[in-house]
Design an enzyme around this catalytic site. Structure first.
Site, PDB file in Angstrom:
ATOM      1  CB  CYS A 260      -2.198   1.282  -3.700  1.00 25.16           C
ATOM      2  SG  CYS A 260      -2.062   0.946  -5.470  1.00 25.16           S
ATOM      3  CB  ILE A 261      -3.058   1.283   1.182  1.00 26.99           C
ATOM      4  CG1 ILE A 261      -4.233   0.766   0.379  1.00 26.99           C
ATOM      5  CG2 ILE A 261      -3.814   2.190   2.414  1.00 26.99           C
ATOM      6  CD1 ILE A 261      -5.222   1.637   0.000  1.00 26.99           C
TER       7      ILE A 261
END
Length: 419
Positions: A260-261
């Site tokens: 995600c990040i």
């Protein structure tokens, strides 16, 4: 056979969703293009961190079945697409897997079906990419079938929040589509949050991870100048966290990793550039800062060795923890890989230990696996704690090591050097 739901993509997102649906008594079919994954699941074997073999066996006993036969999609009342969306060469999302899954649904789409995309992507994907592909079937979204977007919020290794008790955001192509999707999720998820539409739901996921990405970059940047100024940033964060309002603690580290990040904010940045013609400067700066952290850690490691009169060239450096976060086996986008490359570029000999990883390969770098943790720690010229698995007694290990570099700020006392 008619299934209540078919879940396309049986990875870290699709499987926990399938598990919750099975627990709620729904008939669940899993679809994946990997015969290896399908065969393993049907035999009761898991390939994701959050579900054990026993969990999969219980799902199978309750009626769950996986298949590679896309014709079986036809009998499902709801189809949920949970396939990966990695970054493409131009920095946007690679939608090949999404488009392939959507086409599989379109070839088997029936009137009344609810189709939900969970794969993270840029705002507009559901309406601009998914809907036209589905409507090639001759059926019309919002009239003949329901279409919605609901962002996945799985946090691998999180023991407190899973698919059942993490609120589910849902945005439909029409208000009626939103309601149909919300009704589906409400059968096995505690809280459903209705968004105005698909674009709002798509952007909500990107905002969540962009918020984290930017704040992690902030503390990473602070870590660099606090070190130069002789300020203990970890104590600064502890003190600031005592404020009961207006502050949320974020922590520096050797880089960001995972699904995600490092990925999701780029979807938003790419979309802004492509559609509006100007940069999303916060995201691009955060990406620049976070991407430099492995090289910064390598330079700090070099300085630690230099201060001890030891050249980095030829030094034995042991990396503890090579997954992207603690207590899981997932190595996607792990900062351990660029860190190993940076250290190797300085001439260091790299070894690793990770209780969750049996084999670790870094292209272009010779890496030795350490089996005896305490012996490896004692013999290394420098030990770097990259990922703080709970299996590590970090203070004991720091006491055994000649030099111990703690990039996670978890050691106590002065036996370790903290980031």
């Amino acid at each position: 056979m008619t299934a209540d739901v078919v879940i396309l993509g049986l990875g870290y997102v699709g499987l926990p969703l399938a598990q919750e649906a099975v627990k709620a008594g729904l008939s669940v079919l899993g679809y994946d293009i990997s015969a290896r994954v399908v065969d393993a699941l049907n035999s009761g074997r898991s390939h994701v961190d959050d579900l054990s073999d026993d969990d999969i066996a219980a799902m199978v006993a309750a009626g769950f079945r996986a298949t590679t036969d896309e014709s079986e999609i036809r009998g499902a009342k709801t189809a949920v697409i949970c396939v990966p969306t990695p970054l493409s060469a131009d920095g946007g999302p690679d939608l090949n897997a999404v488009e392939s899954a959507v086409r599989s649904v379109a070839r088997n789409l029936q009137s009344g079906t609810t189709v939900i995309l969970e794969s993270t992507t840029y705002p507009g994907t559901t309406d601009e990419v998914v809907r036209p592909l589905l409507e090639e079937s001759g059926l019309v979204a919002g009239v003949d079938f329901n279409l919605a977007f609901s962002p996945e919020r799985i946090d691998p290794g999180n023991k407190q929040f899973g698919a059942h008790n993490t609120p589910k955001v849902v945005g439909g192509y029409t208000p009626a589509c939103t309601e149909r999707a919300a009704e589906f999720y409400s059968q096995f998820i505690e809280t459903v949050v209705r968004a105005k539409g698909t674009r709002e739901a798509e952007t909500a996921k990107l905002l969540e991870n962009t918020y984290r990405h930017i704040n992690i970059a902030l503390v990473n940047e602070m870590a660099k100048f606090c070190h130069q100024l002789g300020i203990d940033l970890w104590d600064v964060i502890r003190a600031a966290s005592s404020k009961p309002f207006g502050f949320q603690a974020f922590y520096p580290g050797p880089g960001v990793g995972g699904h995600c990040i490092p990925i999701d904010p780029n979807y938003l940045s790419h979309n802004v550039r492509a559609k509006l013609g100007y940069p999303f400067r916060f995201v691009e700066l955060a990406q620049e800062i976070n991407a430099t952290m492995p090289a910064y850690v390598a330079r700090r490691a070099q300085n630690i060795l230099n201060d001890a009169g030891k050249a980095t060239n030829g030094a034995n450096v042991l990396m503890l923890g090579v997954t992207y976060k603690a207590n899981i086996a997932d190595q996607r986008e792990s900062p351990a890989i660029p860190l190993a490359r940076a250290l190797a570029g300085l001439g260091a000999k790299i070894s690793f230990h990770d209780p969750h990883v049996e084999t670790w390969r870094v292209p272009g770098v010779d890496v030795l696996k350490v089996d005896d943790l305490e012996v490896g720690v004692a013999e290394a010229d420098l030990v770097i704690l990259v990922t703080n698995h709970s299996a590590y007694d970090v203070d004991r290990l720091a006491g055994l090591a000649k030099r111990f570099f703690d990039t996670r700020g978890v050691t106590q006392g002065d036996q370790a050097i903290r980031l």
